[in-house]
Design a protein around this motif. Structure first.
Motif, mmCIF file in Angstrom:
data_model
loop_
_atom_site.group_PDB
_atom_site.id
_atom_site.type_symbol
_atom_site.label_atom_id
_atom_site.label_comp_id
_atom_site.label_asym_id
_atom_site.label_seq_id
_atom_site.Cartn_x
_atom_site.Cartn_y
_atom_site.Cartn_z
ATOM 1 N N LEU A 257 54.231 78.318 26.462
ATOM 2 C CA LEU A 257 52.981 79.038 26.197
ATOM 3 C C LEU A 257 51.843 78.064 25.873
ATOM 4 N N TYR A 258 52.158 77.009 25.132
ATOM 5 C CA TYR A 258 51.161 75.980 24.822
ATOM 6 C C TYR A 258 50.675 75.311 26.112
ATOM 7 N N LEU A 259 51.613 74.910 26.965
ATOM 8 C CA LEU A 259 51.264 74.262 28.231
ATOM 9 C C LEU A 259 50.364 75.161 29.064
ATOM 10 N N GLN A 260 50.706 76.436 29.136
ATOM 11 C CA GLN A 260 49.942 77.376 29.953
ATOM 12 C C GLN A 260 48.564 77.664 29.356
ATOM 13 N N LYS A 261 48.466 77.686 28.050
ATOM 14 C CA LYS A 261 47.182 77.965 27.403
ATOM 15 C C LYS A 261 46.222 76.780 27.530
ATOM 16 N N TYR A 262 46.725 75.576 27.234
ATOM 17 C CA TYR A 262 45.850 74.407 27.185
ATOM 18 C C TYR A 262 45.848 73.581 28.467
ATOM 19 N N LYS A 263 46.726 73.921 29.409
ATOM 20 C CA LYS A 263 46.782 73.264 30.724
ATOM 21 C C LYS A 263 46.951 71.740 30.619
#
Length: 159
Positions: free
Chosen positions: A22-28
């Motif tokens: 979720l972190y990766l997807q939110k902050y790209k």
């Protein structure tokens, strides 16, 4: 009495990996403790640098089945069992000292994800390096900031 206390790794939980996705997807973006690897077409060829870097610094999680090039989409892995075997073999046969990864596999967004936790190596065992490249050229430290800048410069030069 002077007893030596052995550092024990904290077991990775599925929720920890989901939060990382979720972190990766939110902050790209990846971090110095979370790295995404696409593995839909097979085991990535170059894993030793990430394994070495995580072992030499603070440890980290490599999440296989996440496509960075496509906004960190969940693509899944080609074969979870084969991927686990290749990672385990790389860590035990090609790294010095031997790395003991913690691996979990689970379904997320109807795709199979393989997550690998690499703990930081004990100070006296560092540096951890890729045997084939030797200690001088095979020991890595994670420097995401510089890697991203170099990718951007390369892209500018190619455009």
């Amino acid at each position: 009495m002077n007893k030596k206390i052995k550092k024990v790794g904290i077991f990775m939980k599925k929720e920890e990996v989901i939060n990382a996705i979720l972190y990766l997807q939110k902050y790209k973006t990846e971090t110095d403790r979370i790295e995404a690897k696409s593995a839909i077409l097979g085991c990535p060829n170059k894993l030793y640098d990430t394994i070495s870097a995580f072992s030499n610094k603070n440890g980290g999680i490599i999440i296989f089945g996440i496509n960075e090039e496509n906004g960190f989409s969940v693509d899944g892995v080609y074969d979870a069992n084969d991927l686990q075997n290749k990672i385990t073999n790389l860590c035990s046969q090609s790294m010095e000292p031997v790395v003991r990864p913690e691996i979990i596999t689970f379904e997320y967004s109807d795709k199979t994800i393989v997550a690998v936790k690499i703990n930081e190596m004990e100070q006296l065992k560092k540096p951890c390096y890729y045997k084939k490249n030797g200690i001088k050229n095979g020991a890595y430290i994670y420097r995401m900031f510089w890697i991203k800048i170099m990718k951007n410069i390369s892209q500018l030069l190619l455009d």
